[in-house]
Design an enzyme around this catalytic site. Structure first.
Site, PDB file in Angstrom:
ATOM      1  N   ASN A 167     -13.830  40.449 -19.246  1.00 19.69           N
ATOM      2  CA  ASN A 167     -12.938  41.605 -19.335  1.00 19.69           C
ATOM      3  C   ASN A 167     -13.661  42.819 -18.766  1.00 19.69           C
ATOM      4  O   ASN A 167     -14.799  42.732 -18.317  1.00 19.69           O
ATOM      5  CB  ASN A 167     -12.509  41.838 -20.787  1.00 19.69           C
ATOM      6  CG  ASN A 167     -11.347  42.810 -20.895  1.00 19.69           C
ATOM      7  OD1 ASN A 167     -10.385  42.723 -20.127  1.00 19.69           O
ATOM      8  ND2 ASN A 167     -11.412  43.748 -21.812  1.00 19.69           N
ATOM      9  N   LYS A 168     -12.987  43.946 -18.796  1.00 17.06           N
ATOM     10  CA  LYS A 168     -13.531  45.170 -18.221  1.00 17.06           C
ATOM     11  C   LYS A 168     -14.935  45.456 -18.728  1.00 17.06           C
ATOM     12  O   LYS A 168     -15.235  45.237 -19.900  1.00 17.06           O
ATOM     13  CB  LYS A 168     -12.604  46.339 -18.545  1.00 17.06           C
ATOM     14  CG  LYS A 168     -12.988  47.662 -17.903  1.00 17.06           C
ATOM     15  CD  LYS A 168     -13.073  47.568 -16.383  1.00 17.06           C
ATOM     16  CE  LYS A 168     -11.785  47.095 -15.750  1.00 17.06           C
ATOM     17  NZ  LYS A 168     -11.901  46.917 -14.291  1.00 17.06           N
ATOM     18  N   ARG A 210      -9.249  40.172  -5.416  1.00 17.95           N
ATOM     19  CA  ARG A 210      -9.922  40.472  -6.687  1.00 17.95           C
ATOM     20  C   ARG A 210     -10.472  39.155  -7.222  1.00 17.95           C
ATOM     21  O   ARG A 210      -9.709  38.320  -7.714  1.00 17.95           O
ATOM     22  CB  ARG A 210      -8.957  41.078  -7.718  1.00 17.95           C
ATOM     23  CG  ARG A 210      -8.328  42.427  -7.394  1.00 17.95           C
ATOM     24  CD  ARG A 210      -9.309  43.590  -7.371  1.00 17.95           C
ATOM     25  NE  ARG A 210     -10.055  43.802  -8.588  1.00 17.95           N
ATOM     26  CZ  ARG A 210      -9.629  44.500  -9.642  1.00 17.95           C
ATOM     27  NH1 ARG A 210      -8.422  45.019  -9.663  1.00 17.95           N
ATOM     28  NH2 ARG A 210     -10.434  44.684 -10.686  1.00 17.95           N
ATOM     29  N   ARG A 255      -2.833  46.942 -10.857  1.00 16.47           N
ATOM     30  CA  ARG A 255      -3.989  46.345 -11.526  1.00 16.47           C
ATOM     31  C   ARG A 255      -3.505  45.680 -12.805  1.00 16.47           C
ATOM     32  O   ARG A 255      -2.347  45.783 -13.175  1.00 16.47           O
ATOM     33  CB  ARG A 255      -5.044  47.411 -11.826  1.00 16.47           C
ATOM     34  CG  ARG A 255      -4.455  48.685 -12.401  1.00 16.47           C
ATOM     35  CD  ARG A 255      -5.362  49.399 -13.325  1.00 16.47           C
ATOM     36  NE  ARG A 255      -5.698  48.608 -14.505  1.00 16.47           N
ATOM     37  CZ  ARG A 255      -4.890  48.444 -15.551  1.00 16.47           C
ATOM     38  NH1 ARG A 255      -3.667  48.970 -15.577  1.00 16.47           N
ATOM     39  NH2 ARG A 255      -5.289  47.725 -16.585  1.00 16.47           N
ATOM     40  N   GLY A 256      -4.438  44.998 -13.476  1.00 22.15           N
ATOM     41  CA  GLY A 256      -4.080  44.196 -14.634  1.00 22.15           C
ATOM     42  C   GLY A 256      -3.907  42.761 -14.178  1.00 22.15           C
ATOM     43  O   GLY A 256      -3.137  42.485 -13.248  1.00 22.15           O
ATOM     44  N   ALA A 257      -4.634  41.846 -14.802  1.00 27.11           N
ATOM     45  CA  ALA A 257      -4.667  40.463 -14.318  1.00 27.11           C
ATOM     46  C   ALA A 257      -3.276  39.834 -14.173  1.00 27.11           C
ATOM     47  O   ALA A 257      -2.959  39.272 -13.123  1.00 27.11           O
ATOM     48  CB  ALA A 257      -5.555  39.619 -15.231  1.00 27.11           C
ATOM     49  N   ASP A 308      -9.372  39.217 -18.243  1.00 25.64           N
ATOM     50  CA  ASP A 308      -9.058  38.797 -16.881  1.00 25.64           C
ATOM     51  C   ASP A 308      -9.325  37.315 -16.651  1.00 25.64           C
ATOM     52  O   ASP A 308      -8.825  36.748 -15.695  1.00 25.64           O
ATOM     53  CB  ASP A 308      -9.867  39.621 -15.881  1.00 25.64           C
ATOM     54  CG  ASP A 308      -9.379  41.055 -15.815  1.00 25.64           C
ATOM     55  OD1 ASP A 308      -8.687  41.385 -14.844  1.00 25.64           O
ATOM     56  OD2 ASP A 308      -9.665  41.836 -16.738  1.00 25.64           O
ATOM     57  N   GLN A 342      -9.724  53.840 -17.364  1.00 28.16           N
ATOM     58  CA  GLN A 342      -8.401  53.245 -17.548  1.00 28.16           C
ATOM     59  C   GLN A 342      -7.890  53.374 -18.975  1.00 28.16           C
ATOM     60  O   GLN A 342      -6.697  53.271 -19.218  1.00 28.16           O
ATOM     61  CB  GLN A 342      -8.440  51.775 -17.117  1.00 28.16           C
ATOM     62  CG  GLN A 342      -8.583  51.602 -15.620  1.00 28.16           C
ATOM     63  CD  GLN A 342      -9.522  50.470 -15.257  1.00 28.16           C
ATOM     64  OE1 GLN A 342     -10.693  50.484 -15.627  1.00 28.16           O
ATOM     65  NE2 GLN A 342      -9.031  49.494 -14.526  1.00 28.16           N
TER      66      GLN A 342
END
Length: 368
Positions: A255-256, A91, A54-56, A245, A204
């Protein structure tokens, strides 16, 4: 960065098996450090959708190798386009994924099908190496902000930062985005302390960011998601710094989920709210983030259940809502540019605006 004193990237090709890649299973952190081997496009897609990776920036790099794996048996244009569409769909919010795949497709269509696998590995390797360099540059530009705060405080006390989700080295190939300046400040001797939002529903922050910071020796405190506003209101946050992201051409930030609420609290309390990102995260084709950025909806189970260690030190999952209660789970939200103090990129800092972004990336004015 390091785990137990050993330097790692979050993605690598082993020298003795160059037709595969290795990643850390991020669903196992922090209780276990497990390395996964990926060698086909299906495994790459599964790792991305399950958030084992994960993580853009990182999922873009992993997907680049996935595209190469897909061409092992059939490197035709049709196979290339089919695999590209398959990976981009894993995603929908993170733009780095599409950026990496589009870059790979452009490179591979420029060579004969028989040359595509070899050329693909070269290009995917380059994406990884560039990501490390870009994030290190982001770290240097963000470090300047932390230095300025430390100097304004007369080099007394500590610099208190707040971050949301995980934008550290395990979200990129190395260094991270939002955490890179923090690591550099700590290594320079600036006494930083980080308020770490737990970042429900996947936690996270408490699981990944706290683990990262602790492994590097950075002082930090895990807080409930709803505590950030209180700490800003009582003067205990000098700066908020988050990753992203996707950023639009006018500076809106996806973002999250929960980032927007932190930005509102920061704005109300005059706390600087900075966003750290590589230029690959900028979507020059989109202007209005609230209207035009697709927001991924994930499984309700992520909200209804929580994973942790029991009293015996065993990892387990428990339900935290009534059996008959449904749940909604948007994975991201959009923070309007007006709430963002500025953007930190590999080329420097700028206002979260079309003019600000074009001042750092003038070539995009003509391209779009």
């Amino acid at each position: 960065m390091k785990i137990n004193g050993i330097s790692y990237r979050s993605l690598w090709r082993p020298s003795d098996d160059a037709s595969s890649i290795r990643i850390f299973d991020q669903t196992r952190f922090p209780w276990n450090v497990e390395i996964l081997e990926l060698r086909d496009v299906g495994a790459v897609a599964d790792a991305i959708t399950s958030m084992q990776v994960r993580g853009a920036p990182l999922i873009g790099a992993v997907a680049a190798y996935g595209l190469v794996f897909a061409l092992q048996d059939d490197a035709s244009d049709e196979a290339l386009e089919k695999a590209a569409a398959f990976l981009v769909a894993t995603r929908p919010t993170a733009i780095n994924l599409r950026w990496a795949i589009e870059r790979m497709v452009a490179r591979l269509k420029a060579v004969r099908p028989t040359e595509r696998v070899a050329a693909g590995y070269v290009e995917a390797d380059a994406i990884c190496d560039e990501d490390v360099q870009v994030n290190e540059a982001i770290g240097r530009h963000g470090l300047e902000l932390i230095r300025e705060i430390w100097e304004r405080k007369g080099k007394q006390g500590q610099v208190n930062l707040l971050t949301h989700c995980n934008a550290g080295w395990i979200a990129t190939v190395d260094w991270g985005t939002a955490l890179a300046p923090i690591y550099m400040a700590h290594d320079e001797g600036i006494p930083v302390h980080v308020w770490v939002d737990e970042t429900r529903p996947r936690n996270q922050g408490s699981l990944l960011t706290a683990w990262e910071l602790g492994s590097h020796g950075v002082p930090h405190t895990v807080i409930a998601d709803n505590a950030g506003g209180h700490y800003m209101q009582t003067g205990r946050v000098d700066m908020v710094i988050v990753g992203t992201d996707r950023v639009t051409a006018q500076g809106d930030v996806a973002n999250k989920i929960g980032t927007y609420l932190k930005a509102l609290a920061a704005h109300d309390n005059n706390v600087p709210f900075w966003v750290a990102l590589p230029s690959s995260t900028i979507d020059w084709r989109v202007r209005d983030g609230v209207k035009d950025i697709p927001i991924e909806e994930r499984s309700a189970d992520e909200v209804l259940f929580m994973t942790g260690l029991d009293s015996n030190g065993e990892a387990g999952r428990v339900r935290i809502a009534p059996l008959n209660s449904p749940a909604a789970n948007p994975a991201f939200d959009v923070t309007p540019a007006r709430l963002v103090t500025g953007l930190i990129t590999e080329r420097g800092r700028c206002d979260a605006s079309e003019a600000g972004l074009q001042s750092l990336f003038p070539e995009q004015t003509k391209a779009h």
